[in-house]
Design a protein around this motif. Structure first.
Motif: not given
Ligand code: ADP
Ligand code: UDP
Length: 237
Positions: A1-6, A15-21, A23-28, A72-82
Motif C-alpha cells: 500500500m502506497e502512502k499518498r498526500s495528507e 490521515v493520508y490518502h493511499t493508492n487505493d481510493p 483505503r486511508l492510512i491513520l498515523e497516530f 492492518e497495522r502498517l508500522s508502529d504508528t500507522e494503520s491502514l483503514v477503510k
C-alpha cells in the motif's frame, strides 16, 4: 500500500490518502490535546502505544461481530483503514458518572449508572462539541433514523464486549466515545478506541489510567496507557 498526500491533520492523528481510493492510512501522533485543543503536549511513545492499542481493540470488536474500519497495522504508528464517510457525531456510553456528566448534572463522580447512559455530541470544536439528540441529527441531515439506531445498537454492543474484556484485566470501563462512518452503505466503527477516548479506572483502587491523567495534570500519562495495554496483553515492543 502506497502512502499518498495528507488528507487531514487532526489533533492527535494525521490521515493520508493511499493508492487505493477506498483505503486511508491513520498515523497516530504523540500530540495529546484536551479542552477542545486548548491544552496540547507531545508525549513520547503515545502514538505507538495508541496505534497498537487501537488495533488490538478493533480486532476484538471484529471478532465479536462489530463491523470496523480495521484493515492492518502498517508500522508502529500507522494503520491502514477503510475510508469511511464519517458521521459528524460522537456516541458516548457511560457506565459510571465522570467528566462532563458530573459537571452538567452536579452528580457525584464514581456513581454507577443503571442503566448505562447514551449521549450524542456534535463533532465541532468551535462550538465545544455540544450535546445533540436524535431529532437534531435527522433534521440537519447528519444521519438517518436507521443509521442512528444502528450506531446506538453497535455502541451498546461494544459496551458488552469491552466491559468484560477490561474487567478481566481488573479495569473498570467508566465511559467512552465512538465515531462511526459509512462504507459501501454499511455503518462501521471508525476513528479509534484508545485511552485518549475513554475512561478506565483500576477496578480496586479506582486509580485513573486514561486521558484524565493529562486533563487533570496527574502525570504518568503514557505510563498508565502502557499499564492498561500490559494488563490486556497488547504487545507493545
Ligand atoms: P480530530 O478531528 O478530532 O482532531 P483526530 O486527530 O483523531 O481527531 O483526527 C482523525 C480524523 O480522521 C477525525 O476527523 C476522524 O473523524 C477521521 N477518521 C477517523 N477514522 C476514519 C476513517 N476510517 N475514514 C475516514 N475518516 C476517518
Ligand atoms: N471524549 C472524546 N472526545 C471528545 C469528548 C469526549 O474522546 O471530544 C470521550 C472522553 O474521553 C470520555 C467520554 O468521551 O471517555 C465522555 O466524555 P465527557 O462527555 O465526560 O467529556 P470530557 O469531560 O471528557 O471532555
Amino acid at each position: 500500500m502506497e502512502k499518498r498526500s495528507e488528507l487531514y491533520r487532526g489533533k492527535a492523528k494525521t490521515v493520508y490518502h493511499t493508492n487505493d481510493p477506498n483505503r486511508l492510512i491513520l498515523e497516530f501522533r504523540n500530540d495529546t490535546s484536551a479542552f477542545d485543543g486548548e491544552k496540547v503536549e507531545q508525549l513520547d511513545d503515545k502514538g505507538m502505544v495508541n496505534n497498537k492499542f487501537n488495533h488490538f481493540i478493533m480486532a476484538k470488536l471484529e471478532e465479536a461481530g462489530i463491523p470496523t474500519q480495521l484493515d492492518e497495522r502498517l508500522s508502529d504508528t500507522e494503520s491502514l483503514v477503510k475510508k469511511l464517510d464519517m458521521i459528524p457525531v460522537e456516541c458516548v456510553i457511560r457506565n459510571v458518572a465522570a467528566g462532563s456528566l458530573v459537571r452538567r448534572l452536579g452528580v457525584e463522580e464514581g456513581k454507577e449508572l443503571n442503566p448505562p447512559t447514551f449521549e450524542f455530541f456534535l463533532k465541532n470544536d468551535a462550538l465545544h462539541d455540544p450535546m445533540v439528540n436524535e431529532y437534531h441529527i435527522q433534521a440537519f441531515g447528519w444521519a438517518t433514523a436507521e443509521q442512528i439506531e444502528k450506531m446506538k445498537a453497535l455502541t451498546f454492543k461494544v459496551n458488552e464486549v469491552l466491559k468484560a474484556l477490561f474487567a478481566d484485566a481488573r479495569l473498570l470501563l467508566v465511559d467512552y466515545k465512538l465515531e462511526f462512518g459509512v462504507f459501501d452503505g454499511e455503518i462501521m466503527l471508525g476513528d479509534e478506541f484508545t485511552p485518549d477516548g475513554c475512561r478506565l479506572w483500576d477496578a480496586e483502587t479506582r486509580e485513573k489510567l486514561d486521558k484524565d491523567r493529562f486533563r487533570q495534570g496527574l502525570g504518568g500519562v503514557v505510563e498508565a496507557y502502557r499499564e492498561v495495554a500490559k494488563r490486556l496483553g497488547v504487545q507493545l515492543d
